[in-house]
Design an enzyme around this catalytic site. Structure first.
Site, PDB file in Angstrom:
ATOM      1  N   ASN A 137      -7.341  -8.376  -4.857  1.00 28.69           N
ATOM      2  CA  ASN A 137      -6.159  -8.178  -4.016  1.00 28.69           C
ATOM      3  C   ASN A 137      -5.108  -9.235  -4.359  1.00 28.69           C
ATOM      4  OD1 ASN A 137      -4.253  -7.797  -2.021  1.00 28.69           O
ATOM      5  ND2 ASN A 137      -5.760  -7.468  -0.393  1.00 28.69           N
ATOM      6  N   GLU A 176     -11.311 -14.554   4.227  1.00 30.32           N
ATOM      7  CA  GLU A 176     -11.900 -13.972   3.028  1.00 30.32           C
ATOM      8  C   GLU A 176     -10.918 -12.955   2.488  1.00 30.32           C
ATOM      9  OE1 GLU A 176     -15.079 -12.606   5.272  1.00 30.32           O
ATOM     10  OE2 GLU A 176     -16.361 -14.319   4.878  1.00 30.32           O
ATOM     11  N   ILE A 214      -5.455  -9.055   8.564  1.00 31.43           N
ATOM     12  CA  ILE A 214      -4.004  -8.970   8.613  1.00 31.43           C
ATOM     13  C   ILE A 214      -3.654  -7.655   7.939  1.00 31.43           C
ATOM     14  CG2 ILE A 214      -3.754 -10.334   6.503  1.00 31.43           C
ATOM     15  CD1 ILE A 214      -1.096 -11.410   7.706  1.00 31.43           C
ATOM     16  N   ALA A 215      -2.785  -6.888   8.571  1.00 29.17           N
ATOM     17  CA  ALA A 215      -2.471  -5.556   8.054  1.00 29.17           C
ATOM     18  C   ALA A 215      -1.011  -5.224   8.302  1.00 29.17           C
ATOM     19  CB  ALA A 215      -3.364  -4.508   8.717  1.00 29.17           C
ATOM     20  N   VAL A 216      -0.385  -4.648   7.292  1.00 33.84           N
ATOM     21  CA  VAL A 216       1.002  -4.180   7.380  1.00 33.84           C
ATOM     22  C   VAL A 216       1.018  -2.752   6.840  1.00 33.84           C
ATOM     23  CG1 VAL A 216       3.358  -4.511   6.534  1.00 33.84           C
ATOM     24  CG2 VAL A 216       1.952  -6.506   7.096  1.00 33.84           C
ATOM     25  N   TYR A 257      -1.492 -15.950   0.435  1.00 38.68           N
ATOM     26  CA  TYR A 257      -2.288 -17.072   0.925  1.00 38.68           C
ATOM     27  C   TYR A 257      -2.033 -18.342   0.113  1.00 38.68           C
ATOM     28  CZ  TYR A 257      -4.638 -13.326   3.452  1.00 38.68           C
ATOM     29  OH  TYR A 257      -4.915 -12.245   4.263  1.00 38.68           O
TER      30      TYR A 257
END
Length: 139
Positions: free
Chosen positions: A98, A93, A59-61, A105
């Site tokens: 982070n 994972e 997942i990336a923003v 999550y």
């Protein structure tokens, strides 16, 4: 969203080992892949589902769009799509260091189920452990 754009976003978020456009193209060609994109083109979430179990691959923003709820919206949309696809459980994972991702999550009900020691390489420092998280996603 094109594999090239996915690779560009991924590189902005994960400079240590970004995925290439070719890797994204290969993943997207699989019928088990589920891609959720932000309407603004500033982020995405990618998962794979096999035999009722899904794995959040990434997942990336984009950095300038972070901390505005986009990651939560992407994760929510992905979970909805996985529910429709009859996935029962979602795994992922996350790097132990982070904190923002771990908070996201946690807010979505993920629980720690395992640990991968020294999983994420870090340039100029020691590798970081990965926490393995999971949550049920059946409706």
């Amino acid at each position: 969203m094109t594999p090239e754009r996915l690779a560009q976003i991924h590189a902005a978020c994960f400079p240590g080992r970004p995925w290439s456009a070719g890797e994204f193209a290969e993943l997207l060609a699989k019928p088990t892949s589920q891609l959720t994109c932000a309407p603004c083109g500033q982020g995405f979430a990618l998962a794979q589902t096999v035999a009722g179990e899904a794995e959040l691959l990434t997942i990336a923003v984009m950095p300038d769009a972070q901390r505005k709820g986009l990651g939560a919206a992407l994760l929510s949309s992905l979970i909805e799509a996985l529910t429709v696809a009859h996935a029962e459980r979602l795994f992922l994972e996350v790097a132990r260091d982070n904190a923002p991702a771990r908070a996201l999550y946690r807010a979505f009900g993920f629980a720690e189920i395992g640990l991968r020691k020294a999983y994420y390489a870090r340039a100029g420092s020691a590798a970081v452990d990965a926490l393995v998280l999971a949550r049920e996603i059946t409706a």
